[in-house]
Design a protein around this motif. Structure first.
Motif, PDB file in Angstrom:
ATOM      1  N   ILE A   1     -72.198  10.839  23.644  1.00 11.47           N
ATOM      2  CA  ILE A   1     -73.935  10.616  23.988  1.00 11.47           C
ATOM      3  C   ILE A   1     -73.761   8.595  24.257  1.00 11.47           C
ATOM      4  CG2 ILE A   1     -75.255   9.422  22.524  1.00 11.47           C
ATOM      5  CD1 ILE A   1     -74.511  11.950  20.101  1.00 11.47           C
ATOM      6  N   PHE A   2     -72.805   8.524  24.077  1.00  8.05           N
ATOM      7  CA  PHE A   2     -72.425   6.882  24.884  1.00  8.05           C
ATOM      8  C   PHE A   2     -72.453   6.653  26.459  1.00  8.05           C
ATOM      9  CE2 PHE A   2     -70.056   3.740  27.032  1.00  8.05           C
ATOM     10  CZ  PHE A   2     -70.800   2.650  27.498  1.00  8.05           C
ATOM     11  N   CYS A   3     -71.597   8.169  27.414  1.00  2.35           N
ATOM     12  CA  CYS A   3     -71.574   8.198  28.689  1.00  2.35           C
ATOM     13  C   CYS A   3     -72.746   8.690  28.831  1.00  2.35           C
ATOM     14  CB  CYS A   3     -70.299   9.357  29.112  1.00  2.35           C
ATOM     15  SG  CYS A   3     -68.766   8.679  28.800  1.00  2.35           S
TER      16      CYS A   3
ATOM     17  N   LYS B   1     -75.050   6.704  31.559  1.00  2.00           N
ATOM     18  CA  LYS B   1     -75.721   7.029  33.291  1.00  2.00           C
ATOM     19  C   LYS B   1     -77.239   6.790  33.518  1.00  2.00           C
ATOM     20  CE  LYS B   1     -74.681   9.499  36.568  1.00  2.00           C
ATOM     21  NZ  LYS B   1     -73.795   8.649  37.647  1.00  2.00           N
ATOM     22  N   GLN B   2     -77.539   7.075  32.072  1.00  3.42           N
ATOM     23  CA  GLN B   2     -79.026   7.364  32.080  1.00  3.42           C
ATOM     24  C   GLN B   2     -79.528   5.745  32.276  1.00  3.42           C
ATOM     25  OE1 GLN B   2     -80.562   9.382  31.870  1.00  3.42           O
ATOM     26  NE2 GLN B   2     -82.741   9.050  32.055  1.00  3.42           N
ATOM     27  N   ARG B   3     -79.440   4.862  31.780  1.00  2.00           N
ATOM     28  CA  ARG B   3     -79.589   3.633  31.951  1.00  2.00           C
ATOM     29  C   ARG B   3     -79.125   2.577  33.519  1.00  2.00           C
ATOM     30  NH1 ARG B   3     -76.974   1.828  27.070  1.00  2.00           N
ATOM     31  NH2 ARG B   3     -75.192   0.980  28.318  1.00  2.00           N
ATOM     32  N   GLU B   4     -78.274   3.728  34.117  1.00  2.00           N
ATOM     33  CA  GLU B   4     -77.515   2.664  35.672  1.00  2.00           C
ATOM     34  C   GLU B   4     -78.693   4.334  36.252  1.00  2.00           C
ATOM     35  OE1 GLU B   4     -73.982   4.404  35.501  1.00  2.00           O
ATOM     36  OE2 GLU B   4     -72.854   2.479  35.031  1.00  2.00           O
TER      37      GLU B   4
ATOM     38  N   GLU C   1     -80.929   1.742  38.872  1.00  2.00           N
ATOM     39  CA  GLU C   1     -81.451   1.987  40.382  1.00  2.00           C
ATOM     40  C   GLU C   1     -83.242   2.474  40.884  1.00  2.00           C
ATOM     41  OE1 GLU C   1     -78.580   5.395  41.393  1.00  2.00           O
ATOM     42  OE2 GLU C   1     -77.020   3.957  40.610  1.00  2.00           O
ATOM     43  N   LYS C   2     -83.377   3.094  40.372  1.00  8.20           N
ATOM     44  CA  LYS C   2     -84.589   3.051  40.240  1.00  8.20           C
ATOM     45  C   LYS C   2     -85.721   1.867  40.812  1.00  8.20           C
ATOM     46  CE  LYS C   2     -88.019   6.804  38.936  1.00  8.20           C
ATOM     47  NZ  LYS C   2     -88.824   7.320  37.581  1.00  8.20           N
ATOM     48  N   GLU C   3     -85.652   1.027  39.196  1.00  5.18           N
ATOM     49  CA  GLU C   3     -86.544   0.262  39.882  1.00  5.18           C
ATOM     50  C   GLU C   3     -86.257  -0.923  40.872  1.00  5.18           C
ATOM     51  OE1 GLU C   3     -85.943  -1.908  35.776  1.00  5.18           O
ATOM     52  OE2 GLU C   3     -86.899  -0.174  35.042  1.00  5.18           O
TER      53      GLU C   3
END
Length: 368
Positions: A259-261, A265-268, A272-274
């Protein structure tokens, strides 16, 4: 005299003829077949043999019907030398004797079904004689798909139950267990329920181990299944519990790491999108030092070109290989350490400088 006697016997003969029952002219032979039980898929023979009297002068009719509570359902007919069997049992019923008029109206029904259960009536009619016979037929389903299994822990000192059940079959089904290893006798502490098929063995020991067979039966057939019982010493429950706890903790740890990984990954991806869609104002580039150095060196070279060799001593010591720092770009006010280069008066005149007289000042600031 004889005529008078005949006249006296005529009334008596007439009374005898009137009192006679025409139904006794046709007689179906007595039989003990009144109740018949068969299994599904089997065949059955329903007996109906009869005798005719000389008084029976009408056409012979043999009729088999299934008697319903409020009606009769035709099974098969024989009339005027022909057989009619195209009714609800078409293809499964027929006369045993191809010529039933000779005194045998017995029929045979093939591939019995549970819906064939009912009361069947054979009626033989040849006017003025009529006779009937009834038989009750019951079609049952044999026990089938019988399964055996063990319920409970197979450890020494525990209560173990051997269960047996038939998934198909007409009631009433009874169950019986036997031990097929070493002896047919069941353990002394066992309790058998013939209605449910449960065999309870209390305080089991290792001598109870072996193969057991269950036989399920009803009035038309049997079926069976078997199971192997293996009584073992008690297992280490503490080790089992500890292993289960450790395994659970490891599983939870792996789940948390996963879940942490995923969250990282979702935050990264979100960052990058922002950054990709963020529009920023460009910052002007810093001033080039090389251009400043080149302009400075060029100005010095032009100055040196107008100077005489006698005035080159001061400039010969200047290191042109060094790039001027930002101090040259600042004003004297911004750079207190800035000192302009010294140029002799004759050289200034050659460079086109105009001499200006600066009045002198006294210490108190007055012009002299």
């Amino acid at each position: 005299m004889e005529s008078s006697r005949l006249l006296w016997l005529l009334p008596l003969l007439g009374s005898v003829l009137l009192s006679s029952d025409p139904s006794e002219c046709v007689m179906i032979s007595p039989t003990d077949q009144t109740i018949v039980t068969k299994a599904q898929g089997e065949k059955v023979t329903l007996i109906c043999k009869f005798t005719l009297a000389s008084e029976d002068v009408g056409q012979l009719d043999i009729e088999w019907v299934m008697v319903q509570p409020d009606s009769e359902q035709t099974v098969i007919l024989y009339n005027t030398g022909k057989t009619y069997d195209t009714y609800h049992m078409s293809g499964r019923v027929g006369f045993v004797d191809p010529a039933p008029s000779l005194g045998d109206g017995t029929i045979e029904i093939l591939n019995l079904k549970p819906t064939d259960t009912g009361t069947y009536q054979c009626k033989v009619k040849k006017l003025p004689g009529i006779d009937t016979h009834r038989v009750q037929l019951t079609v049952l389903e044999k026990p089938s798909r019988t399964k055996c299994y063990i319920q409970g822990s197979q450890e020494i000192g525990t209560d173990v139950t051997l269960k047996c059940t038939s998934q198909e079959g007409s009631p009433v089904i009874t169950y019986n267990w036997i031990k097929t290893t070493d002896t047919d006798q069941l353990p002394p502490t066992s309790v058998l329920n013939t209605d449910t098929g449960d065999l309870l063995m209390k305080n089991a020991s290792q001598i109870y181990s072996g193969s057991y067979k269950c036989v399920s039966s009803n009035r038309v057939g049997t079926d069976e299944c078997s199971v192997v019982l293996n009584i073992t010493p008690p297992m280490n429950r503490a080790g089992t519990i500890a292993g289960a706890i450790i395994g659970t903790l490891l599983g939870l740890s792996l789940l948390a790491f996963f879940i942490f990984c995923c969250c990282k990954k979702q935050r990264e991806k979100k960052y990058e999108k922002e950054v990709h869609h963020d529009i920023r104002e460009d910052v002007p580039p810093p001033k080039s030092r090389a251009s400043t150095a080149r302009s400075y060196i060029g100005s010095n070279r032009s100055s040196l070109g107008s100077m005489s060799p006698s005035n080159m001593d001061g400039y010969a010591k200047t290191q042109y290989n060094k790039v001027p720092s930002e101090d040259f770009e600042r004003t004297p006010a911004q750079n207190p350490n800035f000192q302009p280069p010294k140029v002799a008066a004759p050289n200034l005149s050659r460079m086109g400088a105009i001499p200006v007289m600066i009045p002198a000042q006294s210490k108190d600031g007055s012009i002299v």
